[in-house]
Design an enzyme around this catalytic site. Structure first.
Site, PDB file in Angstrom:
ATOM      1  N   ALA A 156      61.790 109.035 -42.357  1.00  0.00           N
ATOM      2  CA  ALA A 156      61.298 110.068 -43.378  1.00  0.00           C
ATOM      3  C   ALA A 156      61.670 111.399 -42.717  1.00  0.00           C
ATOM      4  O   ALA A 156      62.721 111.727 -42.527  1.00  0.00           O
ATOM      5  CB  ALA A 156      59.855 109.714 -43.282  1.00  0.00           C
ATOM      6  N   CYS A 157      60.718 112.265 -42.898  1.00  0.00           N
ATOM      7  CA  CYS A 157      60.850 113.725 -42.791  1.00  0.00           C
ATOM      8  C   CYS A 157      61.483 113.942 -41.252  1.00  0.00           C
ATOM      9  O   CYS A 157      62.129 115.070 -40.934  1.00  0.00           O
ATOM     10  CB  CYS A 157      59.668 114.644 -42.897  1.00  0.00           C
ATOM     11  N   SER A 158      61.332 113.103 -40.284  1.00  0.00           N
ATOM     12  CA  SER A 158      61.687 113.297 -38.918  1.00  0.00           C
ATOM     13  C   SER A 158      63.405 112.631 -38.968  1.00  0.00           C
ATOM     14  O   SER A 158      63.629 112.630 -37.847  1.00  0.00           O
ATOM     15  CB  SER A 158      60.677 112.789 -38.153  1.00  0.00           C
ATOM     16  N   SER A 159      63.769 112.284 -39.882  1.00  0.00           N
ATOM     17  CA  SER A 159      65.241 111.618 -39.834  1.00  0.00           C
ATOM     18  C   SER A 159      66.209 112.469 -38.994  1.00  0.00           C
ATOM     19  O   SER A 159      66.968 111.924 -37.966  1.00  0.00           O
ATOM     20  CB  SER A 159      65.964 111.160 -41.331  1.00  0.00           C
ATOM     21  N   SER A 335      63.743 115.609 -44.452  1.00  0.00           N
ATOM     22  CA  SER A 335      64.532 115.883 -42.985  1.00  0.00           C
ATOM     23  C   SER A 335      65.516 117.043 -43.033  1.00  0.00           C
ATOM     24  O   SER A 335      65.634 117.503 -42.016  1.00  0.00           O
ATOM     25  CB  SER A 335      65.404 114.475 -42.464  1.00  0.00           C
TER      26      SER A 335
END
Ligand code: COA
Length: 374
Positions: A156-159, A335
């Site tokens: 998700a956003c931390s990819s 991300s």
């Protein structure tokens, strides 16, 4: 001398089309009018609550977002549709994510003074992948003509930060000499533009980073990765149930729970302190202090959240120079957000100065990457 991983080039693809808050709200409010007219009898009987209009003032105040770039404006703003029109591509055509990735990768390579022949691996790391397989990363590898290996990953956003750790590990253990980490985010594809609480949150963009082994990069060039620190903790507060065992409906709009759903308030409250603690613990593990940081390139989801996190880390308010904001123009690009901030705001960092790239989002997942200008 041990081999270190260096970020030697960055690239950004920004879709041409933009949607301002006013344009988005006008379309949403027309949808609300049409919906309430269509169900006027049910609403009058009290069987259904009328939908409430959105407002630009609320959006900017609650999130800091003023505008967003998108891959298809017309489909999103059509009040009878409210989702991007991005037709399927045939197997002979490049995927949309591959096209975005190529632009960002070419820029990252050019800025590093490299060509595809210098690259050994491609990691496509993003929140949503256009298909299950073959990996989009392998398509990007093929399109660039890279001899090596490639794979997709999703945190998700931390990819992007998780992808950076994978790239740094590959460099440091010698399995690759140069890795492209690419983040093609078509967030408009997973956003429910009919949901008043979240219809304004996301935008589209693609970022790329070239990570190379230190002995190949000229002294004084790039940012050395001093360390990475990742953390995950399960939460249902940001969720998307789309998967290969279920499908959207015929219109392509899909059922609401197969799109992005969040408890925004809970996310704000729970994630902000976790992020600040993780950055401080990471700095401590590297024998560094918050006062050593020249810049924080934070995930771009909500302005208030970033202000809270940077204040907890620094012990005082951060200036825009210390914690740059790009979500006013781009909204949340998942991300890609912290990498867009890094891409647009690193030229003024002097040799020896430190910064942290930090992401946070669904999972929950948090990634911190501490870098030093060479
Ligand atoms: N227009 C006008 N009013 C709206 C609205 C809209 N589009 N959406 C919600 N409201 C109203 C609500 O109905 C509520 O009204 P009430 O107080 O009368 O009940 C009020 O505004 C506050 O709503 P709330 O959802 O609590 O807003 P918020 O201040 O928490 O802001 C977010 C919402 C989503 C912007 C914010 O919670 C956030 O960004 N959280 C972090 C999310 C995040 O980082 N997610 C990561 C995703 S990867």
């Amino acid at each position: 001398m041990s081999i270190k991983a260096i970020i030697s080039g960055t690239g950004l693809f920004t879709p041409e089309a933009t949607i301002t808050n006013d344009e988005l709200v006008a379309s949403f409010n027309r949808f609300v009018e049409l919906h309430n007219e269509r169900y006027a009898d049910d609403i009058a009987r009290g069987d259904m609550a009328p939908l409430q209009p959105s407002s630009s003032e609320f959006i900017e105040k609650a999130s800091g977002i003023k505008s967003r770039h998108v891959m298809d404006k017309e489909g999103i703003l059509d009040p009878e549709r409210m989702c991007p029109r991005l037709p399927d591509r045939s197997n002979d055509e490049p995927s949309i994510q591959c096209e975005m990735a190529l632009v960002a990768c070419q820029e990252a390579l050019a800025r590093a003074g490299r060509t595809a022949a210098d690259v050994d691996a491609v990691i496509v790391a993003c929140s949503n992948l256009q298909r299950a397989y073959p990996a989009v990363a392998i398509e990007v590898q093929e399109s660039l003509g890279i001899d090596g290996f490639a794979y997709d990953m999703n945190v998700a956003c931390s990819s992007a930060t998780f992808g950076l750790q994978a790239a740094a590990n590959a460099i440091e253990n010698g399995t690759a000499g140069a890795v492209l980490v690419v983040n093609p985010e078509i967030c408009s594809g997973h956003l429910n533009f009919r949901d008043r609480d979240s219809h304004f949150i996301f935008g589209d963009a693609c970022t790329a980073l070239l990570v190379e082994r230190s002995d190949r990069v000229e002294a004084g060039k790039g940012f050395e990765i001093l360390g990475t620190h990742l953390k995950t903790k399960f939460s249902n507060n940001i969720r998307n149930n789309f998967g290969f065992l279920n499908r959207g409906d015929e219109s392509g709009v899909g059922k609401a729970d197969k799109l992005f759903v969040q408890q925004g308030r809970k996310v704000f409250k729970e994630v902000s302190p976790m992020v600040a603690e993780l950055i401080l613990a990471h700095l401590d593990s590297l024998s560094l202090a918050a006062s050593d940081l020249r810049r924080m390139w934070l995930h771009q989801a909500n302005l208030g959240m970033n202000q809270l996190i940077s204040k907890r880390v620094l012990g005082r308010d951060a200036s825009r120079e210390e914690a740059p904001v790009i979500l006013d123009e781009y909204a949340n690009t998942s991300s890609a957000g912290s990498i867009i901030a890094f891409h647009l705001h690193h030229d003024d960092i002097s040799s020896g100065e430190l910064g942290v790239i930090c992401s946070f989002g669904a999972g929950y997942s948090i990634g911190s990457v501490v870098v030093r200008r060479r």
